[in-house]
Design a protein around this motif. Sequence first.
Motif, PDB file in Angstrom:
ATOM      1  N   PHE A 175       0.841  -1.203   0.000  1.00  0.00           N
ATOM      2  CA  PHE A 175       0.000   0.000   0.000  1.00  0.00           C
ATOM      3  C   PHE A 175       0.870   1.244   0.000  1.00  0.00           C
ATOM      4  N   GLY A 176       0.253   2.374  -0.323  1.00  0.00           N
ATOM      5  CA  GLY A 176       0.948   3.656  -0.316  1.00  0.00           C
ATOM      6  C   GLY A 176       0.842   4.327   1.043  1.00  0.00           C
ATOM      7  N   ILE A 177       1.911   5.012   1.426  1.00  0.00           N
ATOM      8  CA  ILE A 177       1.908   5.757   2.688  1.00  0.00           C
ATOM      9  C   ILE A 177       1.154   7.068   2.459  1.00  0.00           C
ATOM     10  N   THR A 178       0.104   7.288   3.242  1.00  0.00           N
ATOM     11  CA  THR A 178      -0.675   8.520   3.107  1.00  0.00           C
ATOM     12  C   THR A 178      -0.188   9.614   4.048  1.00  0.00           C
ATOM     13  N   GLU A 179       0.385   9.205   5.181  1.00  0.00           N
ATOM     14  CA  GLU A 179       0.905  10.181   6.144  1.00  0.00           C
ATOM     15  C   GLU A 179       1.769   9.463   7.174  1.00  0.00           C
ATOM     16  N   PHE A 180       2.440  10.243   7.998  1.00  0.00           N
ATOM     17  CA  PHE A 180       3.198   9.717   9.129  1.00  0.00           C
ATOM     18  C   PHE A 180       2.621  10.299  10.401  1.00  0.00           C
ATOM     19  N   THR A 181       2.650   9.522  11.452  1.00  0.00           N
ATOM     20  CA  THR A 181       2.176   9.989  12.746  1.00  0.00           C
ATOM     21  C   THR A 181       3.155   9.501  13.803  1.00  0.00           C
ATOM     22  N   ASP A 182       3.059  10.057  14.987  1.00  0.00           N
ATOM     23  CA  ASP A 182       3.914   9.625  16.092  1.00  0.00           C
ATOM     24  C   ASP A 182       3.140   8.670  16.981  1.00  0.00           C
ATOM     25  N   HIS A 183       3.699   7.500  17.206  1.00  0.00           N
ATOM     26  CA  HIS A 183       3.120   6.509  18.101  1.00  0.00           C
ATOM     27  C   HIS A 183       3.284   7.006  19.532  1.00  0.00           C
ATOM     28  N   HIS A 184       2.460   6.531  20.441  1.00  0.00           N
ATOM     29  CA  HIS A 184       2.571   6.964  21.846  1.00  0.00           C
ATOM     30  C   HIS A 184       3.935   6.614  22.434  1.00  0.00           C
ATOM     31  N   SER A 185       4.640   5.675  21.807  1.00  0.00           N
ATOM     32  CA  SER A 185       5.988   5.319  22.270  1.00  0.00           C
ATOM     33  C   SER A 185       7.031   6.311  21.768  1.00  0.00           C
ATOM     34  N   GLY A 186       6.619   7.204  20.872  1.00  0.00           N
ATOM     35  CA  GLY A 186       7.544   8.175  20.304  1.00  0.00           C
ATOM     36  C   GLY A 186       8.088   7.767  18.954  1.00  0.00           C
ATOM     37  N   ASP A 187       7.765   6.554  18.506  1.00  0.00           N
ATOM     38  CA  ASP A 187       8.230   6.068  17.206  1.00  0.00           C
ATOM     39  C   ASP A 187       7.439   6.698  16.064  1.00  0.00           C
ATOM     40  N   ARG A 188       8.096   6.827  14.923  1.00  0.00           N
ATOM     41  CA  ARG A 188       7.466   7.321  13.692  1.00  0.00           C
ATOM     42  C   ARG A 188       6.707   6.157  13.059  1.00  0.00           C
ATOM     43  N   VAL A 189       5.423   6.364  12.753  1.00  0.00           N
ATOM     44  CA  VAL A 189       4.568   5.319  12.213  1.00  0.00           C
ATOM     45  C   VAL A 189       3.987   5.786  10.879  1.00  0.00           C
ATOM     46  N   ALA A 190       4.079   4.920   9.866  1.00  0.00           N
ATOM     47  CA  ALA A 190       3.483   5.209   8.562  1.00  0.00           C
ATOM     48  C   ALA A 190       2.017   4.782   8.588  1.00  0.00           C
ATOM     49  N   VAL A 191       1.171   5.594   7.957  1.00  0.00           N
ATOM     50  CA  VAL A 191      -0.250   5.290   7.888  1.00  0.00           C
ATOM     51  C   VAL A 191      -0.614   5.073   6.421  1.00  0.00           C
ATOM     52  N   GLY A 192      -1.353   3.997   6.157  1.00  0.00           N
ATOM     53  CA  GLY A 192      -1.809   3.707   4.808  1.00  0.00           C
ATOM     54  C   GLY A 192      -3.081   2.887   4.868  1.00  0.00           C
TER      55      GLY A 192
END
Length: 117
Positions: free
Chosen positions: A56-73
């Motif tokens: 799938f394509g990455i639509t955005e990035f968000t920050d996980h509650h752990s502080g990690d960068r998470v890709a959203v798709g």
Amino acid sequence: MEYVWILGGVAVVAIALGWIGYLWRWRSAEARESKQAHEAAQERAPPVELGETYEFGITEFTDHHSGDRVAVGKVEGFVLFTGDVPDSTDEGDVIRAKVLSFNEGRTSADATFVEQV
């Protein structure tokens, strides 16, 4: 001459109130549509399976509650939150990810990065 200023002020207030009413109705319709989409998502079976890999394509990035960068798709409209994505990836990049777990209500899932396509 004063009545012209008074009429002008009344007109400005009327236009402002009309615009505020329009925005309120528009936001209410948007909130209704969002709620309906969420309820529909809760009723359908997820289009992904645990342990399977999806592209799938990455639509955005968000920050996980752990502080990690998470890709959203999305896969067939189903949201995947994908961790362990390399810093070199950007929005619009296509990746493969393995589904690890479903979130509450099974309306989204957590996944881990496999590779960039």
